[in-house]
Design an enzyme around this catalytic site. Structure first.
Site, mmCIF file in Angstrom:
data_model
loop_
_atom_site.group_PDB
_atom_site.id
_atom_site.type_symbol
_atom_site.label_atom_id
_atom_site.label_comp_id
_atom_site.label_asym_id
_atom_site.label_seq_id
_atom_site.Cartn_x
_atom_site.Cartn_y
_atom_site.Cartn_z
ATOM 1 N N SER A 9 40.895 31.260 72.415
ATOM 2 C CA SER A 9 40.841 29.987 71.705
ATOM 3 C C SER A 9 41.130 30.285 70.243
ATOM 4 O O SER A 9 40.858 31.392 69.759
ATOM 5 C CB SER A 9 39.447 29.354 71.843
ATOM 6 O OG SER A 9 39.257 28.332 70.880
ATOM 7 N N GLY A 33 42.053 26.930 61.837
ATOM 8 C CA GLY A 33 43.277 27.708 61.954
ATOM 9 C C GLY A 33 44.007 27.483 63.258
ATOM 10 O O GLY A 33 44.899 28.256 63.621
ATOM 11 N N GLU A 71 43.844 42.862 29.749
ATOM 12 C CA GLU A 71 43.836 41.411 29.895
ATOM 13 C C GLU A 71 44.100 41.006 31.348
ATOM 14 O O GLU A 71 43.499 40.051 31.857
ATOM 15 C CB GLU A 71 44.885 40.794 28.963
ATOM 16 C CG GLU A 71 44.515 40.930 27.488
ATOM 17 C CD GLU A 71 45.674 40.610 26.556
ATOM 18 O OE1 GLU A 71 46.751 40.198 27.046
ATOM 19 O OE2 GLU A 71 45.504 40.778 25.336
ATOM 20 N N ASN A 104 39.411 29.300 68.078
ATOM 21 C CA ASN A 104 38.083 29.474 67.493
ATOM 22 C C ASN A 104 37.579 30.904 67.538
ATOM 23 O O ASN A 104 36.658 31.260 66.811
ATOM 24 C CB ASN A 104 37.084 28.561 68.209
ATOM 25 C CG ASN A 104 37.426 27.101 68.051
ATOM 26 O OD1 ASN A 104 38.351 26.755 67.312
ATOM 27 N ND2 ASN A 104 36.692 26.237 68.726
ATOM 28 N N SER A 108 54.239 40.525 20.643
ATOM 29 C CA SER A 108 54.353 39.227 19.989
ATOM 30 C C SER A 108 55.809 38.815 19.868
ATOM 31 O O SER A 108 56.692 39.656 19.651
ATOM 32 C CB SER A 108 53.716 39.282 18.599
ATOM 33 O OG SER A 108 53.954 38.081 17.880
ATOM 34 N N LYS A 114 53.827 44.459 16.880
ATOM 35 C CA LYS A 114 52.503 44.207 17.448
ATOM 36 C C LYS A 114 52.449 44.682 18.901
ATOM 37 O O LYS A 114 53.370 44.474 19.671
ATOM 38 C CB LYS A 114 52.155 42.728 17.388
ATOM 39 C CG LYS A 114 50.681 42.417 17.648
ATOM 40 C CD LYS A 114 50.379 40.962 17.369
ATOM 41 C CE LYS A 114 48.889 40.682 17.353
ATOM 42 N NZ LYS A 114 48.248 40.914 18.645
ATOM 43 N N VAL A 115 51.347 45.323 19.250
ATOM 44 C CA VAL A 115 51.117 45.793 20.620
ATOM 45 C C VAL A 115 49.770 45.269 21.084
ATOM 46 O O VAL A 115 48.780 45.339 20.343
ATOM 47 C CB VAL A 115 51.157 47.329 20.706
ATOM 48 C CG1 VAL A 115 50.808 47.789 22.119
ATOM 49 C CG2 VAL A 115 52.527 47.852 20.295
ATOM 50 N N HIS A 119 23.693 45.537 21.677
ATOM 51 C CA HIS A 119 23.658 44.188 21.096
ATOM 52 C C HIS A 119 24.844 43.963 20.152
ATOM 53 O O HIS A 119 24.746 43.173 19.207
ATOM 54 C CB HIS A 119 22.348 43.940 20.350
ATOM 55 C CG HIS A 119 21.124 44.070 21.186
ATOM 56 N ND1 HIS A 119 20.547 43.021 21.861
ATOM 57 C CD2 HIS A 119 20.366 45.165 21.474
ATOM 58 C CE1 HIS A 119 19.484 43.448 22.518
ATOM 59 N NE2 HIS A 119 19.354 44.751 22.303
#
Length: 468
Positions: free
Chosen positions: A138, A103, A329, A140, A316, A322-323, A186
């Site tokens: 520095s 950096g 997501e 660093n 869509s 459509k919802v 499961h």
């Protein structure tokens, strides 16, 4: 560059042409020319470096290393820069993440801009980027110090977002504490539980994640400032690092310290690595929660259909009406990016060579992205999905009534083997569990009604939510 639009300055390698109106100097320009690829250095790093420079100027004046005229001019220039909105500030700090791994060029970008602005505001002082603005420092030790500062800031925001999601989930948890539904293990039907109990598991997971972050965060309070080039502190005034830590603690509202091994601080970034591990764990749990919610709300007619999810936008471009569960997501996509960032940070943290780690910019950029995208997506998930989410009680009840796994409640009375036969018979003959149980001769109708009480099976009436 045309001659009319540039000025020429020199550094230790020779002359460099710089845009005439640019506040930066030759080292910044060289970096722009040599490293034009990828995202810009996060603005939080710039603000942190500016705060470090201001604190260093104060410390150097107190130690008599810098004149009050120059020190105050540096502080004044930094104050003007810090007062700018991010969009305006970005114009002075154009460098990219993929540059020198220490950096250094971003540190010099800050030094040059501060020096030039200070000289512009206070002509005649001849403030120099290296000798004055970078005095006793520095790249660093300043850059990793800035990394810790912005990481802590990012965690503050992330903690608020997680707590907000917890609060919204707890409202639904309490609202639906006695609403019985089918459990699933499961991906198959299991014994009943209540939706409130299911949500309490989400709340507890997030509370644990929040506690992990809070417990680990103090490792980032150890600042490597004062180590200068290799950790020895060469050219730093006695007491300078401690004064900088005190000033930064007040500025950021956290108890930063410099009581740490500087050789470790420059060559290792274990704190960032381990804390990001907690962020990754949060991302994994958030993925699970978002995934569950969108599956439980799948449908509305051909899915599980247990939840009614808010309709935030059309889902869509071809299917009218459509919802989609878009907030879920977004969370799951953000989580996958965090998983990738964790790999980047782990690899970068392993690459310290001798007295220096040279993966600093990419490490902090990945860390900040993880914290930022989780903060944003979890907040909107809470506000735009969980807050408006309701249940389809009739669907939940129908699934419980049709479940075969409630047969588990018969096991203590007739034994596991006979209970299994009843469930298998109901499945094979497509009858209700009650019909199969009575037909088996093992259970009377009165006994079935007495033993088969789904809400009692959940123990919800005996329990209080355990959130943590």
């Amino acid at each position: 560059m045309t001659e009319e639009k540039v000025r020429t300055e020199s550094d230790t390698l020779g002359p460099v042409e710089i845009p005439a109106d640019a506040l930066w100097g030759p080292q910044t320009q060289r970096s722009q020319n040599n490293f034009p690829t990828g995202p810009k250095i996060p603005i939080g790093i710039i603000r942190a470096l500016l705060n470090i420079k201001a604190a260093a100027a104060k410390a150097n004046m107190e130690e008599g290393k810098e004149t009050k005229e120059k020190g105050n001019a540096i502080i004044d220039a930094i104050s003007k820069l810090l007062a700018m909105p991010n969009e305006e500030l970005h114009a002075f700090f154009p460098l990219h993440v993929y540059q020198t791994g220490s950096g250094t060029q971003t540190n010099m970008n800050v030094n040059e801009v501060v020096a030039n602005l200070a000289n512009k505001e206070h002509p005649g002082l001849n403030i120099l980027p290296n000798d004055d603005v970078n005095m006793g420092q520095s790249s660093n030790d300043t850059f990793p110090t800035a990394m810790n500062l912005v990481a802590v800031e990012a965690l503050d925001n992330l903690e608020k977002a997680v707590q907000h999601l917890i609060d919204e989930l707890k409202i639904k948890q309490d609202q639906y504490w006695t609403t019985v539904k089918v459990g699933r293990t499961h991906l198959q039907d299991a014994v009943p539980l209540t939706f409130g109990q299911e949500l309490s598991g989400y709340v507890s997971a997030l509370n644990h994640d929040l506690s992990y972050i809070k417990e680990l965060k103090p490792t980032l309070y150890e600042l490597p400032i004062g180590g200068t080039a290799v950790g020895t502190g060469l050219n730093a005034a006695d007491g300078m690092a401690e004064k900088i830590a005190q000033i930064l603690s007040k500025e950021y509202g956290h108890e930063f310290c410099v009581d740490t091994n500087k050789f470790f601080g420059l060559a290792n970034h274990s704190g960032l690595d381990v804390v990001h591990g907690a962020i990754k764990t949060l991302a994994a749990d958030a993925f699970k929660i978002a995934q569950d919610i969108r599956f439980l709300g799948s449908g509305p007619r051909a899915g599980l259909g247990e939840l009614n999810l808010p309709a935030n936008e059309p889902g869509s471009s071809i299917m009218p009406g459509k919802v989609n569960p878009t907030q879920a997501e977004a969370v799951t996509m953000a989580a996958t990016r965090v998983f990738g960032n964790d790999t980047t940070i782990t690899m970068a943290a392993s690459q310290g060579n001798f007295e220096m780690n040279v993966f600093k910019p990419v490490m902090i950029e990945a860390f900040l992205e993880s914290a930022d995208i989780l903060s944003g997506t979890l907040t909107h998930f809470a506000d735009l999905m969980i807050h408006g989410m309701t249940i389809n009680k009739e669907r939940m009840q129908a699934d419980v009534d049709n479940s075969l796994m409630t047969v588990t409640a018969l096991s203590p009375h007739i034994g596991y083997h006979d209970a299994a036969k009843i469930a298998q018979a109901a499945a094979a003959n497509n009858t209700t569990l009650k019909e199969a149980a009575i037909k088996s001769g093992k259970v009377s109708e009165a006994q079935y009604d007495e033993w088969m009480k789904p809400l009692e099976m959940t123990n919800a009436l005996k329990q209080k939510p355990i959130d943590d």
